[in-house]
Motif scaffolding. Structure first.
Motif, PDB file in Angstrom:
ATOM      1  N   ALA A  12       0.807  -1.221   0.000  1.00 61.38           N
ATOM      2  CA  ALA A  12       0.000   0.000   0.000  1.00 61.38           C
ATOM      3  C   ALA A  12       0.839   1.271   0.000  1.00 61.38           C
ATOM      4  O   ALA A  12       0.313   2.363  -0.218  1.00 61.38           O
ATOM      5  N   VAL A  14       2.492   2.523   2.661  1.00 57.99           N
ATOM      6  CA  VAL A  14       2.238   3.250   3.908  1.00 57.99           C
ATOM      7  C   VAL A  14       3.068   2.609   5.023  1.00 57.99           C
ATOM      8  O   VAL A  14       3.751   1.594   4.805  1.00 57.99           O
ATOM      9  N   THR A  18       0.090   2.577  10.095  1.00 55.22           N
ATOM     10  CA  THR A  18      -1.136   2.930   9.369  1.00 55.22           C
ATOM     11  C   THR A  18      -1.960   1.679   9.075  1.00 55.22           C
ATOM     12  O   THR A  18      -3.188   1.675   9.233  1.00 55.22           O
ATOM     13  N   ILE A  29      -8.736   7.936  10.182  1.00 50.71           N
ATOM     14  CA  ILE A  29      -8.076   7.553   8.932  1.00 50.71           C
ATOM     15  C   ILE A  29      -8.956   8.062   7.789  1.00 50.71           C
ATOM     16  O   ILE A  29     -10.175   7.843   7.789  1.00 50.71           O
ATOM     17  N   THR A  30      -8.352   8.734   6.823  1.00 52.73           N
ATOM     18  CA  THR A  30      -9.144   9.268   5.711  1.00 52.73           C
ATOM     19  C   THR A  30      -9.725   8.119   4.886  1.00 52.73           C
ATOM     20  O   THR A  30      -9.117   7.044   4.783  1.00 52.73           O
ATOM     21  N   LEU A  33      -7.269   6.754   2.257  1.00 50.12           N
ATOM     22  CA  LEU A  33      -6.172   5.949   2.782  1.00 50.12           C
ATOM     23  C   LEU A  33      -6.684   4.600   3.261  1.00 50.12           C
ATOM     24  O   LEU A  33      -6.049   3.554   3.038  1.00 50.12           O
ATOM     25  N   ARG A  34      -7.855   4.595   3.894  1.00 41.41           N
ATOM     26  CA  ARG A  34      -8.440   3.339   4.345  1.00 41.41           C
ATOM     27  C   ARG A  34      -8.720   2.417   3.157  1.00 41.41           C
ATOM     28  O   ARG A  34      -8.466   1.213   3.227  1.00 41.41           O
ATOM     29  N   ARG A  36      -7.225   2.415   0.264  1.00 42.05           N
ATOM     30  CA  ARG A  36      -5.949   1.967  -0.298  1.00 42.05           C
ATOM     31  C   ARG A  36      -5.365   0.800   0.486  1.00 42.05           C
ATOM     32  O   ARG A  36      -4.924  -0.201  -0.073  1.00 42.05           O
ATOM     33  N   VAL A  37      -5.395   0.904   1.812  1.00 46.04           N
ATOM     34  CA  VAL A  37      -4.868  -0.166   2.651  1.00 46.04           C
ATOM     35  C   VAL A  37      -5.750  -1.410   2.547  1.00 46.04           C
ATOM     36  O   VAL A  37      -5.251  -2.538   2.464  1.00 46.04           O
TER      37      VAL A  37
END
Length: 353
Positions: A12, A14, A18, A29-30, A33-34, A36-37
């Protein structure tokens, strides 16, 4: 090879922290970003390791459950509910059987498995308040019972007095006047049988019916044979009741067997009801009217109590106790009180108090 947090972080782009925040559902967590992970987690097939997570918190990930026995279907069903409730929080349940003996119950309450479990749920039979005095173990303890003598432990139990009142009102509402009570340790003020007997007395007194001691038949045990023996003694006394409230479903089923052998019709001659809503009562030749405790709620409240106390940073000084936790119960009206023409299978009536 097992996929690690590091693998997910690299995919990811990160940090490992994260990824950990996303896995543990950290709120700040935006969404981008969430997402993406989570995409990297799904792509790699990452599965969290609950054991490692518990160890990082200094815990074992195990909750002890101490029951009197599993031969009683009520306890078997309750054990399954506790296992399911614990699994929702990634906890494993270690089952212990006390046989309902005071010594074993006291050992459990004092924490003899303290190094193995993060907390204990105990269903006591013979345990006394003094057995928990000066408890050294700081692991959370929850009792599946009435809270007694202001002990600093949460206790989970239906309101047995109110539930018995609901049961007796059901019977008297059908025109029954000689309502017997069968089973249990009625001389122990904290035992459910004593509390259910109290509810029985209160309704009969309020409604102006006789409640002689001759209609009360305590039992040492709580199985089918105990119910059969109690019903035999009651019938041999020569004044048969027109209704029976049994301490539990097993005693009720044993009582109904004797009634059948003696040619007493259920419910035409004698209505019968119990407590617990076990499967055998739902599928017998005459389905059993009963009080059904919400076993799922009992399990959930017990697990939540332990987890709440575990999250307290100072485990030696227990957080303010929540005291007596009251799951709901329901009156299940069936053939043993209503008759086959009036009791559709699975009819479910809410308890009213």
């Amino acid at each position: 090879m097992r996929v690690s947090l590091k693998d997910v972080a690299e995919r990811a782009g990160v940090s490992i922290k994260t990824v950990s925040n996303v896995v543990n559902n950290y709120q700040h967590i935006t969404p981008a970003l969430r997402s993406r992970v989570q995409h990297a987690i799904d792509e790699l097939g990452y599965r969290p390791n609950p054991t490692a997570r518990h160890l990082r918190k200094g815990r074992t990930g195990i909750i002890g459950l101490a029951l009197p026995e599993l031969a009683d279907p009520y306890y078997a069903e309750l054990a399954g509910a506790v296992v399911d409730a614990a699994a929702e929080h990634d906890y494993t349940v270690l089952l212990d059987l006390t046989g309902g003996r005071r010594r074993q119950e006291a050992q459990v309450g004092q924490g003899f498995r303290a190094r193995v479990t993060d907390g204990v749920i105990l269903s006591p039979v013979e345990l006394r308040p003094e057995d928990l005095r000066n408890r050294d173990d700081d692991a959370p303890l929850v009792l599946l019972a009435e809270r007694r003598d202001d002990l600093p432990y949460d206790a989970v139990a239906i309101d047995n007095v109110a539930a018995a009142r609901t049961a007796v009102r059901h019977l008297t509402g059908l025109g029954r006047r000689r309502v017997a009570f069968l089973g249990g340790h009625t001389d122990d003020a904290g035992h459910p049988a004593h509390l259910r007997l109290r509810g029985w007395r209160e309704v009969l007194a309020t409604q102006g019916f006789d409640a002689p001691d001759s209609l009360i038949v305590p039992t040492h045990g709580s199985g089918r044979s105990d119910g059969a023996a109690a019903m035999t003694r009651l019938l041999d006394a020569g004044e048969p009741p027109d209704a029976v409230l049994a301490y539990n479903d097993l005693i009720a089923i044993g009582a109904m067997r004797v009634l059948s052998e003696r040619g007493v019709r259920v419910p035409e001659d004698t209505a019968v009801m119990g407590f617990d809503d076990m499967a055998e009562g739902r599928f017998g030749p005459v389905t059993l009217t009963t009080i059904a405790p919400d076993k799922r709620a009992i399990a959930r409240l017990a697990i939540e109590s332990i987890l709440t106390r575990l999250e307290n940073p100072d485990r030696a000084a227990q957080p303010p106790r929540r005291g007596q936790l009251r799951p709901e119960y329901r009156l299940m009206e069936r053939e043993s009180t209503l008759g086959k023409g009036r009791a559709p299978a699975g009819r479910n009536e809410p308890a009213r108090e």
